[in-house]
Enzyme design. Sequence first.
Site, short mmCIF file in Angstrom:
data_model
loop_
_atom_site.label_atom_id
_atom_site.label_comp_id
_atom_site.label_asym_id
_atom_site.label_seq_id
_atom_site.Cartn_x
_atom_site.Cartn_y
_atom_site.Cartn_z
CG ASP A 181 -2.22 -0.80 0.81
OD1 ASP A 181 -2.20 -1.48 -0.19
OD2 ASP A 181 -3.16 -0.73 1.74
CE LYS A 259 -1.37 -1.90 -4.00
NZ LYS A 259 -1.60 -2.19 -2.73
#
Lengths: 437, 621
Positions: A181, A259
């Site tokens: 994350d 990401k």
Amino acid sequence: MTSEGTSPDPWEVLRTLPLGQRVELTDEQGTTWSGTVLPSHELSGPRVLTLKLETGYNVGIRIGPQVRYRRLGGPPAPAEVVTARPSGPPTGAGAIELLTTGGTIASRVDYETGGVRPIAGQDELLDFYPELRAEGTVRITPVLDVLSENLTPPDWLTLAGKAVEAFGRGAQGVVITHGTDTMGFTSAALSFLLVDLPGPVVLVGAQRSPDRPSSDGPSNLHAAARLARDRRIGEVVVVMHEGLSDDRFAVHRGTWVRKMHSTRRDAFVSRNGPPLGSIDANEIHLGPWVRPPASGPARLDGPLDARGALLSFYPGLPASRARQFAEGHRGIVLAGTGLGHVATEHLGWIREATARGVVVAMTTQCLEGIVDPFVYATGRELLRAGVTYLDDLLPETAYVKLLWALGHASSPDAVRELLLRDRAGEFLRRRTAGVPP
Amino acid sequence: MKVGLEVHQQIATGKLFCACPSELVEEEGATFVRRLRSASGEDRYVDAAAAFQASRGLSYRYTDGPSSCLVECDEEPPRPLNETALDVALTMALLLESRPVDEIEVMRKIVVDGSNTSGFQRTALIAVGGRLEVGGTTHEILSICLEEDAARKVGGDRSEVAFRLDRLGIPLVEIATGPTITSGAEAREVALEIGALLRSTRRVRRGIGTIREDLNVSIEGGHRIEIKGVQELRLLGEYVAREERRQQLLLGWREELRARGARVDPTVIDVGAELTGATQGPVASALHGGGVALALRLPGFAGLLSTPASTDERLGRELADHARAAGVGGIVHSDETTAAALAGGVADRLRDALKLDAHDAFVLVADRSEAKVRRALAAVAKRAQAALEGVPGETRDPLPDGRSRYSRPLPGRDRLYPETDVPPIPVSPERLARLRASLPERPAASRARLAREHGLAPELVRQIVYGGELDRFDELVERGRSAGAVARLLIQELPAVPPRPDGPPFEPSVELLDGLLRATESGAFSKEGIPAVLAELAAGRTTVDDAVHRAGLHRAGADELARVVEQVVGQQIELVRQRGEAAFSPLMGDVMRQLRGRRDGREIADELRRAIARRLAEPSH
């Protein structure tokens, strides 16, 4: 069958049985169930007992007041034990060090709670990742044990310190297992904090948990361990799947990577250009801009000043809220629209903030491309209001760099100068129409 | 003999854990390559079947397409379970008088043969217990599960297997019976009844491969054998009978081996030197390719690897199947007196080198990879050892000729662990009450209705109900088509359409069939032409009109009919004069050759009779 115990309500007894206790229930419809008591799922309904039946299936049975039960002996004998071990001895080469921080790659399903729990220590990790040892010695140092959304800037400093120690012990390279994350934040932070690296610092994660046969963790980790032994690299990188296949991995610069997908294996993408390199079954291919190793020793160049912030502009964001948000901060990175804009009603608080010495820097929420204050009137007004335009930095990278710059300079001008000066290859400077530059 | 059955039926409700359609497609999209490894189950034990598959170290190549999304690619967590599919499973539970669980827990069943991108199949136990009456016998129902179908294998070799993702995730209802079946014929009857019951929900997929059976067979003194994935219902009885025979033979061989004091010598011996002269066959090519030839001694096994001549079953074949499953092409054993590898005195040299006497057998494996050879011989030794015990429990693949072949060890309970990405699903009493209020018509009731309302013969009714045609029959009749014509179309004419050599099977929509029957009713072509028109449709014509024309069957008009009849009568005028009205039969044949299917036979006959009568009425010259 008779009901054991004296409690009038079987639920009160059954809910407190030890996990793994085998029981036989006869429900109110006369059906008999025998199996092992498991803790109820956190989302189970009221009075539902979770049983693992002899067939292996878990089921939820509602325990009404008429349910009869009986304790049975211990757990059923497990099937044949087959332990898969890698064959052949390690093939030599230099030692690398693995720092663990938690996250999917270092977690497994906890069958007692149904959730995910961290892998407990070196043995279990090597058990899960036998390929880690395939190429040589690996020293494992647990550093943190958190899901990456819980990491904070002080953790980045801790990690950077451990990386420096690892190189100090003679590690040829460092691999850091990390939750995906916020891996991009950490990779950017380490890029700014670590200097004179004699070898690569490779962050790696997994998008699928390692308890599933299809996890990307093992192959990512194996690729990362191979890269950590590569003597051509002296910078912080992220290694993850390049596409959906398990046989190619991308090497991303720590400051360029983001990401970009919540679930895919190839979620990590280098913005504004191609990755630094790629790894396949046979070879590690590196592009021309890889930063070569320094002669060392590796150093930690802290501190970070946490009085910086990241604010994403959106239509409807009241200027008053943004003004409040700016209070107490020494610097703010704005993720503006397009070429680096916010609504003109925000000019007021921005002028006030820069006037009192707050650094206001601009990036684009488009993520790809540059910010440029000269194209539109709004940009020119923001520039006059004292906003610093950070070219093609990702908002997250700019935020991390701001904390580092605030830690290294006291005057706003000096902070701005640090922000604009390339430190870890974070500015790409040149973007092409597709072909690698 | 005890036989239990597991019926797996695909459900036509869209996929179980995503919004993809539950349809197979030929269109291909992206391709990617994966590897799988066995992961520990919840007890930290590795399941034997899973470890076996993972040990083969294969890569898997997947191709996606319009019927798959990121969920099938294992790139996105499962979406909530398809509620309509669950209703079908619960409806089956109610029809079979099973007890639904109160809360459904979706499990992961470890399957690392590549057929599931995740390395596991999602499966949930929906209900337990229940009963089914077939032919006066009550059979026990063990369980009803709802699970994902696997990816379609489309090719591969010994290092990589190719799959298409369209089938992955199609919901399957799995119904398992207890071991209450005692013959192959009964197994088939039970399968037919369960199939008809499933189809009564009207939510099942139809066509080849949409329903598959697993058989569990054991005989007294034997062991449970699972024959997995039988698609041909007509062969179900054959598989059972052959498996019974195989287990009997295995028990007989065990007695013989024990009497002889046979044993397995696990020592692996290099026999490459004895085989250097070999020039042909797989052994020679393995050796010339730098490989190895290793052998195993089986003292006391001589002559038993190839008996008996009266059946297809051989102990040697059992050993070879295990070797092949371990990754080599096959074995050579000492009972194969005609094997190329053993010709020219090689057999004797081997026997000498292995120090065998006349009662002893050997098994030889050659391959370029020594590791594979050793793995294969270990598998052979294990299987040979099991022969001394009798019938080893295992999973077998059905073969098209009614035989089966070893595929892998029996899976154990450790293959199942929770699918943590899907929360438990409560089965509320309200939901069950709603489903109970709208249960479908059972097969027996359907048969009675068809006989009563349409006067169809019992055998025809049986074929409609158990052949999976009831839904189409009802729909076409509801659309106003005649029951007789519909039954003939579904039971006789459609199954007779020749299969296409390549391309997808011919699966006409109900609309198309309706159009076809309407066209015959309206006289566009005669009903004798239906097979020809169906053949054209199967060949790719998209409309009935087009197919009728392509078949040359558009209805002959009154003019054309009169013209053809006059022409035939004119050509055969001598015959007409000689034989009078008796000339009708030969002439009718001539006319029909030109007009078959293009006009009703009776109309043609009338026209011909009139024409003959006219000619006979003419004054003769």
